[in-house]
Design an enzyme around this catalytic site. Sequence first.
Site, short mmCIF file in Angstrom:
data_model
loop_
_atom_site.label_atom_id
_atom_site.label_comp_id
_atom_site.label_asym_id
_atom_site.label_seq_id
_atom_site.Cartn_x
_atom_site.Cartn_y
_atom_site.Cartn_z
N HIS A 46 0.85 -1.19 0.00
CA HIS A 46 0.00 0.00 0.00
C HIS A 46 0.89 1.24 0.00
CE1 HIS A 46 -3.52 2.45 0.86
NE2 HIS A 46 -2.81 3.06 1.77
N ASP A 48 1.11 5.31 -0.53
CA ASP A 48 0.39 6.58 -0.62
C ASP A 48 1.04 7.55 -1.59
OD1 ASP A 48 -1.70 6.40 1.54
OD2 ASP A 48 0.09 5.93 2.69
N ASP A 155 -7.94 1.84 2.41
CA ASP A 155 -7.45 2.79 3.41
C ASP A 155 -8.33 4.03 3.63
OD1 ASP A 155 -5.57 3.31 5.38
OD2 ASP A 155 -4.35 4.55 4.08
N HIS A 399 -6.61 9.87 -0.70
CA HIS A 399 -7.26 9.95 0.61
C HIS A 399 -6.41 10.63 1.68
CE1 HIS A 399 -5.27 5.97 0.36
NE2 HIS A 399 -4.83 6.34 1.54
#
Length: 967
Positions: A46, A48, A155, A399
Amino acid sequence: MKFLGIVLCVAFLALQAKSAQAVCGYESCHETKSNMINIHLVPHSHDDVGWLKTVDQYYYGHRNNIQHAGVQYIIDTVETSFFSKWWDEKSETMRAIVKMLVNEGRLQFINGAWSMNDEAAVNYQSVIDQFTVGLKFLDDTFGVCGRPRVGWQIDPFGHSREQASIYAQMGFDGEFFSRMDHNDKGRRMNDLALEMIWDASESLSQVKLFTGLLYTFYWDTPGFCFDVHCSDDPIIDSDSYDNNVKSRVDDFIAYAAQVAEKFRTNHIMIPMGGDFQYEDAEVNYKNMDKLIKYVNERQSSGSKYNIIYSTPTCYLNSVHKSVQSYPNKTLDFFPYGSDTNSFWTGYYTSRPTQKRFERDGNHILQVTKQLSAFAELSSTQQKEDLEYLREIMGVMQHHDAITGTEKQHVSDDYDRILYDAIVGGVKTAGDALRKLTNLPNGEFESCLQLNISECAFTKDGADNVVVTLYNALAHTTKQYVRVPVKNENYQVTDEKGRVVASELIPVPAEVLALEFRDSDTQHELVFKASVDKIASYYIKKVDSKESSNVVKVISQPKANAETYDDGETIVQTSLIKLVLDNKTGLLKRVEMNGVSENIEQSYGLYRTYDSGAYVFRQYNQGDFVIQEDGVEFTVYDGALVKEVHQRFSEYISQVIRISEDKPYVEFEWLVGPIPVEEEFGTEVVTVFSSEIASNGVFYTDSNGRELIRREKDKREDFTPELAVQPTSGNYYPITSRIALQDSKKRLAILNDRAQGGTSMKDGQIELMLHRRLVRDDGYGVGEALNEEKYGQPMIARGKVFLILNAADESTSAEREAEKEFHLPLWKFFSKNSGSTTAAAKSVPSFDDFPKSVHLLTLEPFNDDEILLRVENFKNHIEGKVVSFNIRPIFDYLNGVEIRETTLDGNMPLSDMKQFKFHAEGSGIRGSEPEYYTSSHKPLSANQTQDAGEFAVTLYAMQIRTFIIKHE
């Protein structure tokens, strides 16, 4: 330490240890065993696109003292924006290897958007756009084998119904996420309801999506994190003294048994990865290979567990084949509460100026895309600037971007890249306007600080200035244009030389007092413009005999509240009447659309102790104060515009504005610098109080589209725990409007950016505008939300709009206003050189479209293709089926063929085939897997066919997407 895995992550997962096959998609999935518990092991990382570090810092592995992460070293799974960057740097040999893996189904992409977007603060237009960018990149690079079939929103901090609707309309078969209110999750665990069928639209009956919640979180199985970031024991086999195979397999199977108890099929999905993992993939895969080997070896001695490398796509395929039935979900998953004291509702408002800046980015993106298509722009620079703007807007949907939950230096970087992208978009739009207007030498500059009445182009006055307006909407719009000017006399004329009525309104004193405002323009010139697509208005200075633009001042500020006269001040246009209480200085009553209602509007303050970027936590329920008296005000009574300038405190002021022929009341607020105490932060809200008997019910939008019914203190599927945080637990994301009504009246408040809102009392609407906090909330960002700009705490300015109507009236007026507020006229400024040597090129009119049809997208798609996306924005109650013909647009664009696609534009609608799942109690359950196909015949035509072949029908809330191939 990272809490709750708050960072966001990737869109791709790898299938390993699989024999190569020349198939992809579902056909490439490993075989499972019907008489066993099949464990789908999902390797993933994951990553970002900005959070604790900037996008580039994450990619290159820079500033690892903040967080160790280098995405360029991770291939197994990244967001599309990261993968695109990695792909651009790779050799043709490496690219060929990756394409082979994709074509053999050994590397699968999921989600596929440019970033893993937030679901609370985003507008649906921007979500669709960034999926279009990401999925197009995958399609252009890998073809059909690169297309994702599953959403992966692991997330985000709560989940919207509209996001599920978008997935379904793109042809996705399901989605998975990992955050849900702790009470909701507890109930679903007991009821085997972690997987469900989401009815994602009240108006579109076929828009349903299989949706699943991960058992724990998106991080590794507890105790089985094999990454270099982790310290769990590896699997040690062979003749080593430390051989731990039995204990490790025992522990893993024990965990798998717990998971299997909570799901309805004999398939479970276990993620193996986490934030920024797989820099050294060999460490992970070596241990997972052993885990698979030794778990499956036990089958010979009676074990019922079968473990395979898998992906969310393959897991969903297995679940679909199991032909189970599932519970229904009809609303959404807001607000998200991780415990009784932590409702993640603060981020609905965090960083309000950045939330507005993102809206500006979307606005110029739509303008630039349309103008590029009309003007047939084709230079490399023009294409690159437009694509960069698309991509940066995709990053902004992340996000930890639009949410305002990133560190301050990352927020600054988002501002930097978005500003650069907007400047490039404005330049490209100017290139188009030079081709499309009779101003071939026009500068076509944009002013990005009009929100504080500052524009470099009119800093020294507005003599001989041309304001060129672009309307990104489908229909002709009439709006009031405001241009910062000095206190002089001006005349405004249109393109035919006709004088247009105008007047000067003083800039509020609080705006003039801003230390960082670099302008001596003390007034705004206001005039009403009527624009189909493009229109230019000419401003010149004149003497007082020719024109007088000054408005009448009918009430001067008083020294303090006690000196106000008793009685009322009335401000009205032909459509609206406002009544102000002279003693309090507050709005008292509103009359419009044949309805009169006592409405008081003021500001409130929450005193908060440990609120943070994510969480809104009230310290105690007594620490909320609404200012109810002592407001200074001045009224400016113009022929076109009436304004009430109010000052509530040293850091809160506003303008109430009504304009001739406009059926709404505008409130332009200015908040900041917000004072704080050493131990307590302050969160500022605006409150509208009426006598409407709403009985605890109010309505909020879902990403700017359909409204969702809310009821105070209640949820759709469970009972929330609200004893500790009753207010925060009733907050919902408001991206376009919040409304309440009774049997007689309806009150709606529309906003210009994402905010948190609620109705804590009957007849009352509350919107949070700005936040200044003194500590972190403990969920990972590691610093207080205490923004500064120009060396002082952040000052924010924005608008909300009030519409009052009879309860039995259609709410379509709200939707029409919503589109105008979301995409108002974009202003371009040029000097009037008097040169009109070039004739304006005609631009198509969309006024033949039905009133409820919105031009959602018109943009260059490929060198010889244009994407057209149209929407019926009325719902099943407000409107009906509409039909219209798009042949005129097709002909204008020199079309030769047109084809209909899924919502994202990257798959022919005729190819869409979606998994069909059955709901509990539906009475429908077959023995074989079932599928959905398109519910209407896809449009496919060419220039030789007659106009009737280009007829488009739109049901309520339907969006249809077309690709026009042109000469």
